[in-house]
Design a protein around this motif. Structure first.
Motif, PDB file in Angstrom:
ATOM      1  N   GLY A   1      24.679  40.236  13.419  1.00  0.00           N
ATOM      2  CA  GLY A   1      25.190  40.048  14.197  1.00  0.00           C
ATOM      3  C   GLY A   1      25.265  39.784  15.506  1.00  0.00           C
ATOM      4  O   GLY A   1      25.069  41.628  15.978  1.00  0.00           O
ATOM      5  N   SER A   2      26.141  39.530  16.571  1.00  0.00           N
ATOM      6  CA  SER A   2      26.634  39.724  17.048  1.00  0.00           C
ATOM      7  C   SER A   2      27.603  39.132  17.051  1.00  0.00           C
ATOM      8  O   SER A   2      28.316  38.362  16.950  1.00  0.00           O
ATOM      9  CB  SER A   2      25.595  39.182  18.807  1.00  0.00           C
TER      10      SER A   2
ATOM     11  N   GLY B   1      29.612  41.097   6.730  1.00  0.00           N
ATOM     12  CA  GLY B   1      29.064  42.415   6.948  1.00  0.00           C
ATOM     13  C   GLY B   1      30.298  43.326   7.083  1.00  0.00           C
ATOM     14  O   GLY B   1      31.351  42.774   6.824  1.00  0.00           O
ATOM     15  N   TRP B   2      30.340  44.854   7.314  1.00  0.00           N
ATOM     16  CA  TRP B   2      31.293  45.722   7.212  1.00  0.00           C
ATOM     17  C   TRP B   2      30.883  46.961   8.103  1.00  0.00           C
ATOM     18  O   TRP B   2      30.128  47.574   7.517  1.00  0.00           O
ATOM     19  CB  TRP B   2      31.514  46.083   6.139  1.00  0.00           C
ATOM     20  N   TYR B   3      30.786  46.515   9.508  1.00  0.00           N
ATOM     21  CA  TYR B   3      30.117  47.802  10.145  1.00  0.00           C
ATOM     22  C   TYR B   3      31.484  47.663  12.187  1.00  0.00           C
ATOM     23  O   TYR B   3      32.320  46.856  12.071  1.00  0.00           O
ATOM     24  CB  TYR B   3      28.578  47.284  10.827  1.00  0.00           C
ATOM     25  N   TYR B   4      30.966  48.889  12.504  1.00  0.00           N
ATOM     26  CA  TYR B   4      31.433  48.592  13.918  1.00  0.00           C
ATOM     27  C   TYR B   4      30.910  49.368  14.823  1.00  0.00           C
ATOM     28  O   TYR B   4      30.073  50.939  14.783  1.00  0.00           O
ATOM     29  CB  TYR B   4      32.841  49.967  13.924  1.00  0.00           C
ATOM     30  N   ARG B   5      30.086  48.864  15.743  1.00  0.00           N
ATOM     31  CA  ARG B   5      28.686  49.008  17.408  1.00  0.00           C
ATOM     32  C   ARG B   5      30.371  49.964  18.301  1.00  0.00           C
ATOM     33  O   ARG B   5      29.788  50.550  18.518  1.00  0.00           O
ATOM     34  CB  ARG B   5      28.655  48.367  17.333  1.00  0.00           C
ATOM     35  N   ASN B   6      30.581  48.781  18.652  1.00  0.00           N
ATOM     36  CA  ASN B   6      31.788  48.902  20.043  1.00  0.00           C
ATOM     37  C   ASN B   6      32.612  47.491  19.724  1.00  0.00           C
ATOM     38  O   ASN B   6      32.585  46.529  18.536  1.00  0.00           O
ATOM     39  CB  ASN B   6      30.613  48.824  20.857  1.00  0.00           C
TER      40      ASN B   6
ATOM     41  N   ARG C   1      31.222  44.326  15.771  1.00  0.00           N
ATOM     42  CA  ARG C   1      32.124  44.523  15.054  1.00  0.00           C
ATOM     43  C   ARG C   1      31.839  43.788  14.314  1.00  0.00           C
ATOM     44  O   ARG C   1      32.021  42.119  14.701  1.00  0.00           O
ATOM     45  CB  ARG C   1      32.759  45.148  15.628  1.00  0.00           C
ATOM     46  N   SER C   2      32.551  43.875  12.569  1.00  0.00           N
ATOM     47  CA  SER C   2      32.707  42.375  11.832  1.00  0.00           C
ATOM     48  C   SER C   2      33.960  42.593  11.886  1.00  0.00           C
ATOM     49  O   SER C   2      34.677  43.647  12.237  1.00  0.00           O
ATOM     50  CB  SER C   2      32.299  42.836  10.639  1.00  0.00           C
TER      51      SER C   2
END
Length: 400
Positions: A278-279, A285-290, A294-295
């Motif tokens: 996603g954006s 979900g369960w995630y962290y990009r920045n 993130r979720s």
């Protein structure tokens, strides 16, 4: 005539210089006097904090009447009594106790000083001699220079202050003028709620099915515990898996770092990041990009819970939850524990890092580790000392 003029000029210049010197000395003395007074006030307040914490945590009877204004003296006296009541109920008496007090902010407005302290207590529970416990809290103090007394004293995110005073977690209000009937009724309601929670947690019943889930793809619960205990108080905690960057969510005004910290602990235990592509702030979900990608489940207390208990996508984190009890088979170390003021809304996430037992072995007691910020955190603190009037739920996490 020229000599006369020169003499007059010299005399005027000398007088001016003398006046200038005198003025300079006076200003320096005044500034020094103010600095000394502020130092004495801070020392006075720090001593009051130490004495109060001894009353609250150790059951001492230190007299605070000469430093606390009457309304806040009465309120803190009740707060200490409530905490000792909780300690007696759950047998969480403390020993080898020490207090460290760090001044974080000191702002004087008119005749009042607004102060913020970090208060770090270290101790052992008497029934758990081999476990070191540390609790770091933020304390806000309002000091009145005219009265030479503390007129307000508030601990951020403390169950008593939230239940009785209903203040924001980091807001110091105007001086406490009097103990209103409303405050007194909330004090009694708090004690009733503590009794209710204690009774519900002590009920015997069959163990839940969490242990059956160990047949699933269990995470490394020992690694989860180690991560939590090694990072709870760091200014910059480590990444849970060396890949996902750690961003301290307490740097965002009005936000806390507790669930982000738990997410990284789960990573350390082998939980697989579930990036749904996603954006922005994604609800899946369960995630962290920045920070902006993130979720919501990564750092949201209730969002993490909803994701875990509902996920059925293979090889990604899922969870089995139950309300906290003292049944010996209901939970274990490496589980997530969340705290809330109602059964539908929870506000704090931690990791269970130690499991203690009653002397007869019939009951189990959870010690938890968590991080709200660099100055608000805890290591191996008895869950029963935290939100004794609120709800607690445990979550067994595994890769589905």
């Amino acid at each position: 005539m020229k000599h006369l003029f020169r003499n007059i000029f010299s005399l005027v210049f000398a007088i001016a210089l003398c006046l200038s010197s005198s003025s300079f000395v006076f200003t320096a003395e005044a500034e020094n006097s103010i600095a000394i007074e502020e130092h004495e006030v801070v020392s006075k307040v720090e001593e009051a904090i130490k004495l109060f914490y001894e009353n609250k945590d150790l059951g001492y009877s230190n007299d605070l009447g000469k430093i606390l204004d009457k309304p806040i003296l009465s309120l803190l006296g009740n707060k200490a009594n409530i905490q000792q009541y909780v300690s007696t109920l759950y047998k969480t008496s403390k020993e080898n106790y020490s207090v460290e007090i760090i001044l974080l902010e000191n702002t004087k407005v008119d005749n009042q000083a607004h102060m913020k302290f970090q208060v770090i207590t270290a101790f052992n529970y008497q029934n758990s001699h081999d476990v070191d416990t540390e609790v770091s809290e933020e304390v806000y103090v309002l000091y009145n220079y005219e009265k030479a007394l503390i007129t307000d004293f508030y601990t951020a995110n403390n169950y008593y202050d939230m239940a009785v005073r209903e203040q924001g977690s980091d807001t110091l209000l105007s001086p406490l003028i009097s103990l209103t009937p409303d405050i007194e009724s909330k004090q009694q309601r708090l004690r009733n709620d503590i009794d209710r929670v204690y009774a519900s947690q002590m009920l015997d019943g069959p163990a839940n099915n969490n242990n059956n889930s160990l047949l699933r793809s269990s995470l490394n619960r020992s690694a989860i515990v180690s991560y939590a205990r090694n990072n709870y108080s760091k200014q910059s905690p480590a990444s849970g898996n060396g890949t996902v960057p750690y961003y301290d969510f307490s740097q965002i005004s009005g936000n806390y770092d507790c669930t982000n910290f738990v997410s990284h602990a789960l990573l350390a235990g082998g939980a697989n990041v579930y990036d749904t592509g996603g954006s922005g702030i994604s609800s899946t979900g369960w995630y962290y990009r920045n920070l902006s990608n993130r979720s919501s489940s990564w750092s949201g207390v209730n969002e993490l819970y909803k994701y875990l208990v509902n996920n059925t996508v293979s090889n990604y984190p899922s969870g089995i939850s139950s309300m906290y009890s003292h049944h010996t088979g209901a939970w274990d170390t490496g589980y997530v524990m969340q705290f809330g003021n109602s059964s539908s809304s929870f506000s704090h996430s931690t990791i269970i890092t130690k499991k203690d037992y009653s002397s007869d072995g019939d009951r189990a007691y959870a010690l938890v580790t968590g991080r709200t910020s660099a100055t608000q955190n805890n290591n191996n603190q008895a869950a029963d000392d935290m939100f004794p009037n609120g709800y607690k739920r445990t979550i067994y996490v595994y890769n589905y």
